[in-house]
Structures are given as structure tokens and as C-alpha cells.
Enzyme design. Structure first.
Site, PDB file in Angstrom:
ATOM      1  N   SER A 139     -65.291  15.585 -64.542  1.00  0.00           N
ATOM      2  CA  SER A 139     -65.079  14.593 -63.480  1.00  0.00           C
ATOM      3  C   SER A 139     -64.473  13.312 -64.018  1.00  0.00           C
ATOM      4  O   SER A 139     -64.712  12.920 -65.154  1.00  0.00           O
ATOM      5  CB  SER A 139     -66.424  14.256 -62.820  1.00  0.00           C
ATOM      6  OG  SER A 139     -66.279  13.155 -61.947  1.00  0.00           O
TER       7      SER A 139
ATOM      8  N   TYR B 224     -74.410  10.739 -63.279  1.00  0.00           N
ATOM      9  CA  TYR B 224     -73.624  11.962 -63.044  1.00  0.00           C
ATOM     10  C   TYR B 224     -72.470  12.038 -64.045  1.00  0.00           C
ATOM     11  O   TYR B 224     -72.295  13.048 -64.721  1.00  0.00           O
ATOM     12  CB  TYR B 224     -73.087  11.963 -61.606  1.00  0.00           C
ATOM     13  CG  TYR B 224     -71.961  12.913 -61.384  1.00  0.00           C
ATOM     14  CD1 TYR B 224     -70.642  12.477 -61.333  1.00  0.00           C
ATOM     15  CD2 TYR B 224     -72.191  14.270 -61.236  1.00  0.00           C
ATOM     16  CE1 TYR B 224     -69.592  13.351 -61.138  1.00  0.00           C
ATOM     17  CE2 TYR B 224     -71.149  15.159 -61.044  1.00  0.00           C
ATOM     18  CZ  TYR B 224     -69.855  14.694 -61.003  1.00  0.00           C
ATOM     19  OH  TYR B 224     -68.812  15.576 -60.821  1.00  0.00           O
TER      20      TYR B 224
ATOM     21  N   LYS C 242     -71.655  14.776 -67.259  1.00  0.00           N
ATOM     22  CA  LYS C 242     -70.388  15.501 -67.444  1.00  0.00           C
ATOM     23  C   LYS C 242     -69.803  15.222 -68.837  1.00  0.00           C
ATOM     24  O   LYS C 242     -69.319  16.122 -69.518  1.00  0.00           O
ATOM     25  CB  LYS C 242     -69.388  15.093 -66.357  1.00  0.00           C
ATOM     26  CG  LYS C 242     -69.752  15.583 -64.973  1.00  0.00           C
ATOM     27  CD  LYS C 242     -69.748  17.102 -64.906  1.00  0.00           C
ATOM     28  CE  LYS C 242     -69.986  17.613 -63.509  1.00  0.00           C
ATOM     29  NZ  LYS C 242     -69.909  19.082 -63.420  1.00  0.00           N
TER      30      LYS C 242
HETATM   31  C1  WQD Z   1     -64.646   7.391 -51.909  1.00  0.00           C
HETATM   32  C2  WQD Z   1     -64.385   6.028 -51.310  1.00  0.00           C
HETATM   33  C3  WQD Z   1     -66.341   4.656 -51.274  1.00  0.00           C
HETATM   34  C4  WQD Z   1     -68.465   7.250 -48.417  1.00  0.00           C
HETATM   35  C5  WQD Z   1     -67.451  10.470 -56.150  1.00  0.00           C
HETATM   36  C6  WQD Z   1     -68.029  10.737 -57.478  1.00  0.00           C
HETATM   37  C7  WQD Z   1     -67.007  11.362 -58.363  1.00  0.00           C
HETATM   38  C8  WQD Z   1     -66.426  12.564 -57.708  1.00  0.00           C
HETATM   39  C9  WQD Z   1     -65.911  12.243 -56.323  1.00  0.00           C
HETATM   40  C10 WQD Z   1     -67.279  14.682 -58.452  1.00  0.00           C
HETATM   41  C11 WQD Z   1     -65.074   4.911 -52.069  1.00  0.00           C
HETATM   42  C12 WQD Z   1     -65.886   4.982 -49.847  1.00  0.00           C
HETATM   43  C13 WQD Z   1     -67.516   6.711 -49.263  1.00  0.00           C
HETATM   44  C14 WQD Z   1     -68.815   6.547 -47.243  1.00  0.00           C
HETATM   45  C15 WQD Z   1     -67.259   4.819 -47.815  1.00  0.00           C
HETATM   46  N1  WQD Z   1     -67.379  13.605 -57.627  1.00  0.00           N
HETATM   47  N2  WQD Z   1     -66.930   5.513 -48.970  1.00  0.00           N
HETATM   48  N3  WQD Z   1     -68.197   5.355 -46.990  1.00  0.00           N
HETATM   49  O1  WQD Z   1     -67.411   7.568 -55.140  1.00  0.00           O
HETATM   50  O2  WQD Z   1     -64.874   7.843 -55.361  1.00  0.00           O
HETATM   51  O3  WQD Z   1     -66.392   9.579 -56.262  1.00  0.00           O
HETATM   52  O4  WQD Z   1     -66.987  11.676 -55.599  1.00  0.00           O
HETATM   53  O5  WQD Z   1     -66.610  14.840 -59.405  1.00  0.00           O
HETATM   54  O6  WQD Z   1     -67.639  11.720 -59.554  1.00  0.00           O
HETATM   55  O7  WQD Z   1     -68.356   9.473 -58.046  1.00  0.00           O
HETATM   56  O8  WQD Z   1     -66.160   9.343 -53.826  1.00  0.00           O
HETATM   57  O9  WQD Z   1     -66.126   9.961 -51.465  1.00  0.00           O
HETATM   58  O10 WQD Z   1     -68.189   8.779 -52.370  1.00  0.00           O
HETATM   59  O11 WQD Z   1     -66.060   7.509 -52.089  1.00  0.00           O
HETATM   60  O12 WQD Z   1     -66.716   3.718 -47.576  1.00  0.00           O
HETATM   61  O13 WQD Z   1     -69.682   6.969 -46.425  1.00  0.00           O
HETATM   62  O14 WQD Z   1     -64.908   5.995 -49.994  1.00  0.00           O
HETATM   63  O15 WQD Z   1     -66.773   3.311 -51.380  1.00  0.00           O
HETATM   64  O16 WQD Z   1     -64.241   3.761 -52.024  1.00  0.00           O
HETATM   65  P1  WQD Z   1     -66.212   8.451 -55.152  1.00  0.00           P
HETATM   66  P2  WQD Z   1     -66.706   8.959 -52.388  1.00  0.00           P
END
Ligand code: WQD
Length: 328
Positions: free
Chosen positions: A117, A141, A145
Site C-alpha cells: 500500500s 496499517y 504493510k
Molecule cells: C480518500 C479521501 C478522505 C471517506 C486509505 C488507506 C490506504 C488505502 C486506500 C489500502 C480522503 C476523504 C473519505 C469519507 C471523506 N487502503 N473521505 N469522507 O485515506 O486516501 O487511503 O484507503 O491500501 O492505505 O489509508 O482513502 O477513501 O478513506 O479517503 O471525505 O467518508 O476521501 O479524507 O481525502 P485514503 P479514503
């Protein structure tokens, strides 16, 4: 080749397993179905239900199969949750994966494709992030990894086990053909959360901050379609078999999309209001995360082809609409 896909009933694993099977590989799936869906288990697969924490079971599965390779896609992947429940991530992502590596060594499986990741990098020090970027994970997490990658390097050195660590950025989308459509259970990632709101499964979206130093103030991420990921997994496995050397590569679209851009496009594509409320920032969220995938292009001849915003959102909405129709 004969391939064991651990986590093959899950969101990414089901797309990887189907892509491999459609290209003539013999696929067995091992999954505990804790988050995966049985509808993702196709009749042409072998299936072993069990938990990677059950070492005797895992070793028996690996020994009986005569596998050329295994693909490990059975980790817990919610970064936020890993900061609240590190025990779960120690068990599943560390102990569970160490079981997989040990059992593969005992069973003589010499090729491992590992779902790593972008979270191993932590706060970006420069963009786009390439594989030379410092690895300073900011959530547990990402730490798990990174540690598994280090263990895989030792097993390459000591046991000649070759691995491909695929560092996904933000996995999204669903099978454009609609064959793989099992929805993620209790998703935390942005796009499935948006689609649950659109489908009436969740009241509203919380937008985690619009005061970031980005073009519209909301978080920017590099979203990569699961079909692009599946293609990369097969190319990576072919690389291991042909070159007999381990690799670690980023898998991203190299394009950044913001939360608000995705929300607006999703409202347009779904025709649904998708109510949203602006909340404070989520702790640990960087403003922008964008990959350089130059190394994957160079070594694997891979680049993203399905990861444009419309394909990501349309294929996801199709999967949610199908699920709603099936429940109706
Ligand atoms: C994306 C954007 C949030 C949810 C995570 C893991 C990473 C990988 C992918 C596996 C950000 C915003 C999100 C919500 C929001 N996983 N958001 N409201 O955090 O970039 O990455 O998933 O490999 O390891 O860390 O993904 O989809 O949670 O967030 O505003 O309800 O959407 O702040 O900017 P993230 P995400």
C-alpha cells in the site's frame, strides 16, 4: 499456472482471481468470508474456507495444491481503524501474513504477489511519490504493510522466495463487464461510501475537511481501478516467473481527484442528491497523495487504462444499482 488467491472472495481479490481465470490460469481461492462475498466465488475456482491464522489449515491447503504462486489479498485495510484497533491489524496483517509466508516456504511455493500500500510512505515529502520516497508510515496499517515487505525481502534472501510488493494507491471501481459485483461490506473508503449514500444505504457523506492546500480545499488522491490492479497482478506474477527477481512497485493512475470533484461527478452520474456535510479533517490524512507509476511501466509494461473518474464512478454505481435491484 496454478495459483492460490488468498482473499479471493474480497473486493480486490475477486477481480484479481477472475482476471487470472479468464486468461486460462487454474485458480483456487482461500477465504474466511469475513468481508468477502460468496457471490464472488465462481464455479471454475477451487475454494477453501478458513482463516490465515489457522496455520495447520493454511499449510495443508498450500501443500495439496501444487501451486506455482500465491496472491495475498486477505489483509485488513482501513487505515483509520488500524489506529483504534492495532491488535486486529497485528493479528491479521502481521501474524496472518507471516503464517502465509511460512506455509509457502514449507510447501515450496516460490512466487508471492503481495498487496502492499501507498500507506507505507506516510506524509508525502514530494509528489508524485515514487518507490525511492522515504517509508515513514503514519498509521498502523501502513506499518504492517512495510514490515511484511521487509520480511519478504528476508525470505527472498534466505529461501529464494520471489515476491512482488504492489503498492496500491486508492483502489476503486468495479468490473466494467459486471461479472464481478460483490459489494464491499462496511466500506470506509470515499467512493463506496458515496455510492452507499446514493443507494440510500447511508444518510449522508461526511467530507473530511475542505481547508487543505488543494485546488478546491478537499483531499486529493490517486484512484486506481481494480481492473487496472488485476492486470498489474498478472504482469507482476509473469515477471517473477520469467525474471526470478523480486520487485516493489507503485500502482496508481498518476492523476489526482479531489473529494468534492468526485462528489459532484457522482451526483451527475447517479442522478441522486447525495447529501453531504463538511466536517473537520480526519487525523492523519495528508492533503494530496499521487503516485509515480513509472517503475511499473518500465518493469511490467503496465499503466492505468480504466482509472478515469467516469469509469471509476460508473462501474461502481452499476454494482450498487445491481445490488439494489437484487434486494428489491
Ligand atoms: C480518500 C479521501 C478522505 C471517506 C486509505 C488507506 C490506504 C488505502 C486506500 C489500502 C480522503 C476523504 C473519505 C469519507 C471523506 N487502503 N473521505 N469522507 O485515506 O486516501 O487511503 O484507503 O491500501 O492505505 O489509508 O482513502 O477513501 O478513506 O479517503 O471525505 O467518508 O476521501 O479524507 O481525502 P485514503 P479514503
Amino acid at each position: 499456472m496454478k495459483i492460490l488467491v488468498i482473499g479471493g472472495a474480497g473486493y480486490i481479490g475477486s477481480h484479481v482471481a477472475r482476471y487470472f481465470a479468464d486468461r486460462g490460469h487454474s485458480i483456487d481461492v482461500a477465504d474466511n468470508l469475513s468481508t468477502g462475498s460468496e457471490i464472488n466465488l465462481f464455479p471454475d475456482y477451487g475454494f477453501f474456507k478458513g482463516d490465515i491464522l489457522d496455520y495447520p489449515w493454511l499449510l495443508e491447503v498450500m501443500k495439496q495444491g501444487g501451486y506455482d504462486a500465491l496472491v495475498h489479498l486477505a489483509a485488513a485495510k482501513a487505515a483509520g481503524e488500524s489506529m483504534l484497533k492495532p491488535e486486529k491489524y497485528s493479528l491479521q496483517n502481521l501474524a496472518g501474513t507471516i503464517n502465509i509466508i511460512n506455509a509457502a516456504a514449507e510447501a515450496g511455493i516460490r512466487n508471492i504477489v503481495f498487496s502492499s500500500s501507498a500507506a507505507i510512505y506516510g506524509e508525502p515529502k514530494y509528489l508524485p511519490i515514487d518507490e525511492l520516497h522515504p517509508c515513514e508510515p503514519e498509521n498502523y496499517y501502513g506499518f504492517t504493510k512495510l514490515k511484511i515487505e521487509e520480511i519478504l525481502r528476508w525470505f527472498d534472501k534466505l529461501k529464494g522466495m520471489k515476491f512482488a510488493a504492489l503498492r496500491y494507491f486508492n483502489a476503486a471501481g468495479y468490473d466494467p463487464a459486471g461479472v464481478v459485483h460483490g459489494l464491499e461490506k462496511n466500506p470506509a473508503n470515499l467512493i463506496p461510501v458515496i455510492m452507499e449514500v446514493a443507494a440510500g444505504m447511508r444518510p449522508e457523506l461526511g467530507v473530511f475537511g475542505t481547508d487543505y492546500p488543494t485546488r478546491d480545499g478537499s483531499g486529493v488522491r490517486d484512484y486506481i481501478h481494480v481492473t487496472d490492479l488485476a492486470i498489474a497482478h498478472l504482469k507482476a506474477l509473469e515477471y517473477l516467473v520469467e525474471k526470478k527477481e523480486s520487485i516493489a512497485v507503485n500502482l496508481g493512475s498518476e492523476q489526482g481527484l479531489s473529494v468534492l470533484e468526485i462528489l459532484e461527478r457522482a451526483r451527475s452520474i447517479t442522478g441522486k442528491p447525495i447529501p453531504a456535510v463538511i466536517t473537520g479533517r480526519r487525523p492523519g490524512d495528508p492533503a494530496t497523495l499521487i503516485a509515480s507509476s513509472a517503475k511499473a511501466k518500465e518493469l511490467l509494461g503496465w499503466e492505468a487504462r480504466y482509472s478515469d473518474i467516469d469509469t471509476l464512478l460508473t462501474t461502481t454505481w452499476n454494482a450498487y444499482q445491481r445490488s439494489m435491484e437484487e434486494k428489491a
